[in-house]
Design an enzyme around this catalytic site. Structure first.
Site, PDB file in Angstrom:
ATOM      1  N   HIS A  14       0.825  -1.209   0.000  1.00 45.05           N
ATOM      2  CA  HIS A  14       0.000   0.000   0.000  1.00 45.05           C
ATOM      3  C   HIS A  14       0.859   1.259   0.000  1.00 45.05           C
ATOM      4  O   HIS A  14       1.697   1.448   0.877  1.00 45.05           O
ATOM      5  CB  HIS A  14      -0.884  -0.010   1.256  1.00 45.05           C
ATOM      6  CG  HIS A  14      -1.856   1.119   1.319  1.00 45.05           C
ATOM      7  ND1 HIS A  14      -1.916   1.986   2.384  1.00 45.05           N
ATOM      8  CD2 HIS A  14      -2.825   1.516   0.450  1.00 45.05           C
ATOM      9  CE1 HIS A  14      -2.884   2.856   2.190  1.00 45.05           C
ATOM     10  NE2 HIS A  14      -3.457   2.596   1.022  1.00 45.05           N
ATOM     11  N   HIS A  56      -1.331  11.283  -2.163  1.00 49.20           N
ATOM     12  CA  HIS A  56      -2.604  10.843  -1.599  1.00 49.20           C
ATOM     13  C   HIS A  56      -3.534  12.001  -1.278  1.00 49.20           C
ATOM     14  O   HIS A  56      -4.689  12.022  -1.685  1.00 49.20           O
ATOM     15  CB  HIS A  56      -2.358  10.016  -0.335  1.00 49.20           C
ATOM     16  CG  HIS A  56      -3.623   9.522   0.301  1.00 49.20           C
ATOM     17  ND1 HIS A  56      -4.353  10.281   1.199  1.00 49.20           N
ATOM     18  CD2 HIS A  56      -4.307   8.366   0.144  1.00 49.20           C
ATOM     19  CE1 HIS A  56      -5.420   9.597   1.577  1.00 49.20           C
ATOM     20  NE2 HIS A  56      -5.414   8.432   0.946  1.00 49.20           N
TER      21      HIS A  56
HETATM   22  O1  G3P Z   1      -6.557   1.669  -3.024  1.00 50.12           O
HETATM   23  C1  G3P Z   1      -6.724   1.218  -1.725  1.00 50.12           C
HETATM   24  C2  G3P Z   1      -6.565   2.317  -0.713  1.00 50.12           C
HETATM   25  O2  G3P Z   1      -5.368   2.998  -0.954  1.00 50.12           O
HETATM   26  C3  G3P Z   1      -7.705   3.290  -0.727  1.00 50.12           C
HETATM   27  O3  G3P Z   1      -7.638   4.235   0.281  1.00 50.12           O
HETATM   28  O4  G3P Z   1      -7.145   6.462   1.181  1.00 50.12           O
HETATM   29  O5  G3P Z   1      -5.393   4.698   1.227  1.00 50.12           O
HETATM   30  O6  G3P Z   1      -6.033   5.745  -0.926  1.00 50.12           O
HETATM   31  P1  G3P Z   1      -6.506   5.335   0.444  1.00 50.12           P
HETATM   32 MG    MG Z   2      -4.785   4.566  -2.300  1.00 54.87          MG
END
Ligand code: G3P
Ligand code: MG
Length: 249
Positions: A14, A56
């Site tokens: 992630h 992000h």
């Molecule tokens: O794509 C999965 C996850 O990254 C979605 O939430 O806020 O971490 O981008 P966020």
């Molecule tokens: Mg994400």
């Protein structure tokens, strides 16, 4: 043209490997590979002047130290910011990578990607188009086809229209009964959702309907195992080494 069949790995890093390196930087992508991930997830957003980059938040403050919206800041200025200092002194000098730079890094590392289209409000179609145009120009043919995802259905619809060859996943924090209509509307092959809110009955429904099912952001090995037992195909995690060890044990 419909997207080719897609095989997702069990574990996806992630924002790279956000436990260990500053999220959405090249250091984080490389760290994910070093810790055993074969794919990474990251967020693609546009600078004020339309350069696709890894970021992000709408604001640059948290990760790049500038209290300003990304959508109001030119790429030349974003490029000069430090995107690693906030996490630890050893990451000072990390930059916000452009999407093109990130793709080059994935090519070097041999990493596949779940590319999350993360538009600033009002820029859904523009961000999706920039993302797929960049993929068409720069994505290495030797890497697996990337999966596009977005919380914004409008972005996925624009991606479908501009480049139907890239498979898409709807991205929904908490699934409701309309999930299938939303998936069908954008020709999605996958459903990405918050693993902490996913009910077993919903997981079963999604798998029975033939969709790929991915969950974020799961850093607890027991929770990851339970989700895989529910039928989840892919676990998106800040700690790919920990979840890989759990899923092979
Ligand atoms: O794509 C999965 C996850 O990254 C979605 O939430 O806020 O971490 O981008 P966020
Ligand atoms: Mg994400």
């Amino acid at each position: 043209m419909s997207p080719p069949p897609l095989k997702l790995p069990r574990v996806v890093g992630h924002r790279g490997a956000a436990t260990y390196a500053p999220e959405n930087t090249l250091a984080s992508l490389r760290e994910a590979r070093r810790r055993g991930a074969t794919w990474v997830e990251f967020d693609v957003k546009l600078s004020g002047d339309g350069v696709a980059m890894l970021m992000h938040d709408d604001s640059l403050k948290r990760t790049a130290g500038l209290d300003r919206l990304a959508s109001a800041t030119p790429w030349s200025q974003i490029q000069s910011l430090d995107a690693g200092a906030w996490m630890a002194p050893r990451f000072v000098g990390q930059r916000v990578p452009s999407f093109v730079e990130a793709i080059a890094c994935l090519g070097e590392e041999g990493l596949g990607a779940n590319v999350e289209i993360k538009p600033c409000p009002g820029r859904e179609a523009e961000t999706a188009r920039a993302t797929v145009e960049t993929l068409r120009k720069h994505w290495p043919a030797r890497l697996p086809t990337p999966l596009l995802s977005s919380f914004q259905d409008a972005a996925l619809a624009a991606a479908l229209e501009a480049a139907p060859e890239y498979p898409r996943a709807i991205l929904i924090d908490e699934l409701k009964d309309d999930w299938r209509a939303r998936a069908e509307a954008v020709g999605a092959v996958g459903v990405n959702t918050n693993g902490k809110k996913l009910a077993p009955v919903m997981a079963a429904e999604i798998k029975a309907a033939g969709y790929l099912l991915s969950v974020y952001t799961i850093n607890d090995p027991d929770k990851a195992r339970a989700l895989v037992a529910m039928g989840v195909d892919c676990v998106i995690t800040d700690s790919p080494d920990v979840i890989l060890a759990a899923s092979s044990g």
